[in-house]
Design an enzyme around this catalytic site. Structure first.
Site, PDB file in Angstrom:
ATOM      1  N   SER A   1      82.540  17.662  65.406  1.00  0.00           N
ATOM      2  CA  SER A   1      82.649  18.468  66.620  1.00  0.00           C
ATOM      3  C   SER A   1      83.259  17.639  67.734  1.00  0.00           C
ATOM      4  O   SER A   1      83.085  16.414  67.775  1.00  0.00           O
ATOM      5  CB  SER A   1      81.268  18.965  67.042  1.00  0.00           C
ATOM      6  OG  SER A   1      81.310  19.568  68.324  1.00  0.00           O
TER       7      SER A   1
ATOM      8  N   TYR B   1      72.659  17.224  70.269  1.00  0.00           N
ATOM      9  CA  TYR B   1      73.608  17.633  69.223  1.00  0.00           C
ATOM     10  C   TYR B   1      74.818  16.708  69.200  1.00  0.00           C
ATOM     11  O   TYR B   1      75.246  16.239  68.137  1.00  0.00           O
ATOM     12  CB  TYR B   1      74.052  19.070  69.494  1.00  0.00           C
ATOM     13  CG  TYR B   1      75.204  19.551  68.654  1.00  0.00           C
ATOM     14  CD1 TYR B   1      75.011  19.957  67.336  1.00  0.00           C
ATOM     15  CD2 TYR B   1      76.494  19.616  69.185  1.00  0.00           C
ATOM     16  CE1 TYR B   1      76.071  20.407  66.563  1.00  0.00           C
ATOM     17  CE2 TYR B   1      77.561  20.076  68.417  1.00  0.00           C
ATOM     18  CZ  TYR B   1      77.333  20.467  67.114  1.00  0.00           C
ATOM     19  OH  TYR B   1      78.396  20.919  66.348  1.00  0.00           O
TER      20      TYR B   1
END
Length: 254
Positions: free
Chosen positions: A147, A160
């Site tokens: 990501s 995250y």
């Protein structure tokens, strides 16, 4: 065992960890149109996983499910080893992970640790198992969905993001370890997925769709890329953000 790829280099046998992922299924559908013939969807047993396999079988391929739990690394050797024992795998796609809930997870360290264990620890274990199996067969590609959040910690999702930063570092090192073995490792850093509905903060030009990520993965495989950004314009944007002074970065609406 000889490679299963066709003359164009298209992978014909796929193992997807995170078999209900939108991006994973879009990638599988795209590669099926290019000649993939066997797809194994790994994930926690569920009606959704079975439905995904049935959907792919409807496209004329052999599709089956494999029990896989990122939070149970002791089972990875057995569960994933069985897949490779059944025949060569051209492409392994890591598409599992959890976003978590930043506000809740900051108040609940156990929940925060679960995000880290799923996104990072689980991938380390599964990555080593799959990397060794690909090396033993002498060919294949390992594609890992990371990501852009892993590029620099953001106040809004640093739990995250930190797990994805760890994943990025691991995948880079694994790629170096497997260099020259016939196995390729590619990291994919997609933006947030665009959702149906009125335009809003999550619908801007730096968002993407599962189909666009799938197309970028296919192109990256053909180009033998080591890292792919989706959209590609994220690369220079994140290069700037990564090097901004913290005092400036903290004032940005990120």
């Amino acid at each position: 065992m000889p490679a299963l790829k066709d003359a164009s280099g298209t992978p014909r046998s796929l193992l997807i960890l995170g078999g209900t992922s939108e991006i994973a299924l879009a990638t599988a559908r795209r590669l099926i149109t290019r000649g993939a013939r066997t797809v194994r969807l790994a994930g926690r047993p569920s009606p959704g996983l079975e439905a995904a396999a049935a959907q792919l079988r409807g496209l004329g391929v052999e599709a089956s499910t494999v029990p896989f739990d990122a939070l149970d690394p002791e089972s990875h050797e057995s569960a994933l080893g069985k897949v490779f024992a059944e025949g060569a795998v051209d492409l392994v796609l890591f598409a599992f992970g959890v976003l978590g809930d930043q506000a809740r997870d900051e108040r609940d360290p156990v929940a925060a640790a679960r995000v880290a264990a799923t996104n990072y620890t689980g991938a380390v274990s599964a990555g080593l198992v799959c990397g060794r199996a690909l090396q033993s067969q002498g060919h294949g590609a390992l594609v890992v969905l990371s990501s852009v959040s892993g590029e620099r910690a953001r106040r809004s999702d640093f739990i995250y993001g930190s797990s994805k930063a760890g994943l990025d570092t691991f995948v880079q090192g694994l790629g170096d370890a497997l260099h020259g073995t016939g196995v390729r490792v590619m990291t994919v850093r997609p933006a947030a997925l665009r959702r149906p509905g009125p335009a809003g903060p999550d619908q801007g030009p730096l968002t993407t769709t599962p189909e666009r990520v799938a197309a970028a993965i296919e192109l990256g495989l053909r180009r033998r890329s080591e890292a792919v950004w989706v959209p590609g314009s994220l690369r220079p944007v994140m290069a700037v953000l990564r090097h901004l002074p913290r005092a400036v970065y903290r004032r940005l609406p990120v």
